[in-house]
Enzyme design. Structure first.
Site, mmCIF file in Angstrom:
data_model
loop_
_atom_site.group_PDB
_atom_site.id
_atom_site.type_symbol
_atom_site.label_atom_id
_atom_site.label_comp_id
_atom_site.label_asym_id
_atom_site.label_seq_id
_atom_site.Cartn_x
_atom_site.Cartn_y
_atom_site.Cartn_z
ATOM 1 N N GLU A 50 35.001 31.551 33.453
ATOM 2 C CA GLU A 50 34.622 32.801 32.794
ATOM 3 C C GLU A 50 33.381 32.584 31.937
ATOM 4 O OE1 GLU A 50 37.663 35.109 31.085
ATOM 5 O OE2 GLU A 50 38.981 34.892 32.826
ATOM 6 N N ARG A 53 44.464 29.291 37.253
ATOM 7 C CA ARG A 53 45.479 30.045 38.001
ATOM 8 C C ARG A 53 44.781 31.135 38.795
ATOM 9 N NH1 ARG A 53 45.447 34.813 35.093
ATOM 10 N NH2 ARG A 53 45.018 34.606 32.865
ATOM 11 N N HIS A 107 39.966 43.193 23.907
ATOM 12 C CA HIS A 107 39.545 41.978 24.610
ATOM 13 C C HIS A 107 40.379 41.726 25.867
ATOM 14 C CE1 HIS A 107 37.107 41.184 21.121
ATOM 15 N NE2 HIS A 107 38.160 41.178 20.345
ATOM 16 N N GLY A 135 44.063 36.517 27.367
ATOM 17 C CA GLY A 135 44.443 37.927 27.333
ATOM 18 C C GLY A 135 44.063 38.639 26.061
ATOM 19 N N GLY A 136 43.116 38.064 25.286
ATOM 20 C CA GLY A 136 42.684 38.728 24.060
ATOM 21 C C GLY A 136 43.580 38.477 22.865
#
Length: 661
Positions: free
Chosen positions: A281, A298, A241, A170-171
């Site tokens: 990713e 997930r 991000h 999550g940055g």
């Protein structure tokens, strides 16, 4: 421990808000009884009302409730749940939680603990992927975490580099560093944020790929050895991000590239014996080269765009796999149709640097079914957005036969989505969708910094909006001008320190609004209220043009949604006197949150820009800095304490030196 998969009839959802509601929808269609958990702060939440059974698992802070493993498993036992779905966020990628669920004799709707553990640490995941032949960004993922070793590694890699927390995502715990001089501060900041968010301050370094696309491949695997991918998503439009806009398929990925990336993702999943939904990713550069970043073990927030173009329900697939069923489709049977785009509606003050917000939901009016959008949310009027959790409050998804059709549908729906009472990024998202670069598909992770600087500035309301706000605040919201008593009515409105003086005068069966602006300009608006409803919806005619509006009044303020944007005006005579941050040296809490750090005490000399207090809210850290050089006169902040919005935490005073004689 029993087998990790088997049929079940009751599902506990270890999450909250729109995440839990989305899972409840599919579980109910599958005939499953659903159990929600909730914190004290979420007692009245929508997900609690929609589940068949709900159990309070602790206090408002995540560590006391949504991260409380013992309480969650106890809730599953009390309610007869046979399986636990972690949603996305909180414990979704916590291997110890998955293991505890299985040891309790329950089915964990997700991958095996060993796979979560292997991929949950970015350093370990990168080592595994390199061993599997996956292309990875050059970097350092060693165990030696000393500043000296990290600095030496950074020099070898070459600047600019990315500093990343090995745990979480999550940055958070991520910093872009351009030079060796910036590195010590970046390492300290990233470690602190990562330790607070994930319980680990371990870092890795990677060469910064400049202006890449963020591409992810959705993979799915079952307990029978089947592994497939469901195409890619482009998640390049980000702030801090963190993703804001996602779409599928990517405008930059053609069929051959999709096949190569998909094959790499599937091979990587096989190499760790993965089961369930997962996301690989990648960074994609302009040459078409792609590099593995991380794997999310997930379901993702953006899974909805994959569902839109495949026609599949990925939560249903998760439940089937957890029950021991094979995947419903083989790779060759997967087909992609049309284009889908999703935006994340967040409770944030965009112009203040995407500062998370919390507070009451006075009005919530999502676009209706006629707009053809999917809207996932957990909002309701009279509820609130608490300061303890993520700032995302809804997601809107459009599907069309082409990218442009999906973009137009989403843009129109977004401009008819009203959230009043709390600042949101709704208008900013609409601006992003309308930008020519986004319209052409030319996006990358620096899109907002490169193209949206003007959209980050405060917008100026037009005279029709100001006149409408004045009319509703005046106390006579009627097209019957006689209710003004035949006299002129004056009101002064303030927005972001700018003021407008509005004079309302009966005229020709309507009202003439004379709007005197902060720059000395004067505009005349002939306004009539055509109709209004008790829920704040209205139609106003401004200079012959009928417009829709929604409003809510609150303590001398009006929250107004009109012409696709939300405004919050204060009536000056009712405006509370507020010290402005930096104006008189008072530092006020810009949002409710926990005080994570205090770096000065009463009597300390400070320099302009020096960090004095760090607030932690909605999973992010926010630094409050000295507005000028001086000395600390008051310090109300204490580490571990809670700050309410607007509370004065620090008072800085300038030091006046006596003249030497």
């Amino acid at each position: 421990m029993t087998t990790p998969f088997r049929p079940f009839d009751t599902l506990l959802i270890a999450n909250r808000g729109e995440i839990a509601i989305r899972i409840i929808r599919t579980a109910r269609r599958r005939g499953l009884r659903t159990v929600a958990i909730y914190s004290e702060a979420d007692r009245g939440s929508l997900h609690v009302a929609q589940a068949d059974v709900a159990v309070c698992v602790g206090g408002a802070a995540p560590r006391d409730s949504y991260l409380n493993v013992d309480a969650i498993i106890a809730a599953a036992r009390r309610t007869g749940a046979g399986a636990v779905h972690p949603g996305y966020g909180f414990l979704a990628e916590n291997a110890d939680f998955a293991q505890a669920v299985q040891q309790a004799g329950l089915v964990f709707v997700g991958p095996m603990p060993d796979a979560i553990r292997a991929m949950g640490n970015k350093a370990e995941a990168k080592r595994l992927m390199l061993a599997a032949g996956m292309p990875c960004v050059p970097g350092y993922q060693g165990e030696d975490q000393s500043d000296e070793t990290l600095e030496a590694a950074a020099r070898d890699i070459g600047f600019p580099i990315m500093v990343k927390a090995t745990a979480g995502g999550g940055g958070r715990g991520m910093r872009l560093v351009h030079s060796v001089q910036e590195l010590p501060a970046a390492l300290a900041s990233a470690r602190s944020e990562a330790q607070s968010a994930f319980g680990s301050g371990e870092l890795i370094l990677e060469r910064a790929v400049i202006e890449p696309r963020h591409i992810e491949i959705q993979v799915f695997a079952d307990h029978h050895g089947n592994v497939i991918h469901l195409g890619e998503r482009d998640c390049s439009v980000q702030r801090r991000h963190q993703k804001l806009i996602e779409e599928a398929p990517s405008p930059a990925v053609d069929a051959p590239l999709r096949a190569r990336m998909g094959e790499a993702a599937v091979a990587a999943a096989r190499s760790i014996r993965y089961v369930g939904a997962g996301t690989m990713e990648f960074l994609l550069d302009r040459s078409g080269a792609f590099y593995f970043m991380e794997m999310n073990t997930r379901l993702q927030v953006e899974h909805a765009v994959t569902e839109a173009i495949t026609g599949l329900d990925l939560v249903e697939w998760q439940l089937r796999v957890a029950a021991g069923e094979p995947l419903p489709l083989a790779q060759e049977a997967v087909s992609l149709s049309g284009h889908a785009i999703e935006v994340r509606l967040t409770a944030e003050d965009v112009e203040a640097g995407f500062l998370p917000q919390s507070g009451p939901v006075l009005r919530w009016s999502p676009p209706g079914p006629e707009y053809g959008l999917r809207v996932d949310h957990g909002l309701y009027e009279g509820g609130s957005v608490p300061p303890y959790y993520d700032s995302m409050v809804a997601k809107l998804v459009a599907h069309g036969s082409t990218r442009d059709e999906a973009r137009h549908k989403l843009s129109l729906g977004l401009r008819n989505c009203a959230l009043l009472g709390i600042a949101s990024n709704q208008g900013f998202l609409a601006d992003c969708l309308a930008h020519p670069a986004f319209a052409s598909g030319d996006v990358h992770t620096g899109f907002i910094a490169q193209h949206m600087a003007n959209a980050l500035a405060r917008h100026k309301p037009d005279p029709a909006t100001i006149a409408t706000a004045a009319l509703h605040l005046s106390g006579w919201p009627s097209d019957d001008a006689s209710r003004l008593g035949g006299h002129e009515y004056g009101i002064e409105l303030e927005l972001d320190r700018a003021r407008w003086n509005v004079r309302l005068q009966p005229a020709d069966g309507g009202i003439r609004a004379m709007v005197h602006g902060p720059d000395g300009d004067v505009d005349t608006v002939r306004i009539r209220l055509l109709d209004a409803s008790p829920d704040g919806a209205s139609r106003v005619e401004c200079n012959g043009v009928a417009l829709h509006a929604r409003h809510a009044l609150q303590s001398g303020e009006i929250h107004l949604f009109m012409q696709g944007r939300t405004w919050r005006f204060q009536a000056v005579d009712a405006r509370r006197a507020r010290a402005t941050e930096g104006g008189d040296g008072a530092l006020l809490a810009p949002l409710a949150g926990r005080i994570a750090a205090v770096h000065a005490q009463v009597g300390d000399a400070v320099q302009s820009g020096q960090v004095l207090v760090v607030l932690e809210a909605m999973k992010m850290e926010h630094s409050l800095c000295a507005p000028f050089g001086g000395r600390i006169a008051e310090m109300a902040a204490q580490v571990g304490g809670q700050a309410r919005v607007g509370a004065k935490l620090v008072q800085v005073v300038e030091e006046v030196l006596e003249e030497q004689t």
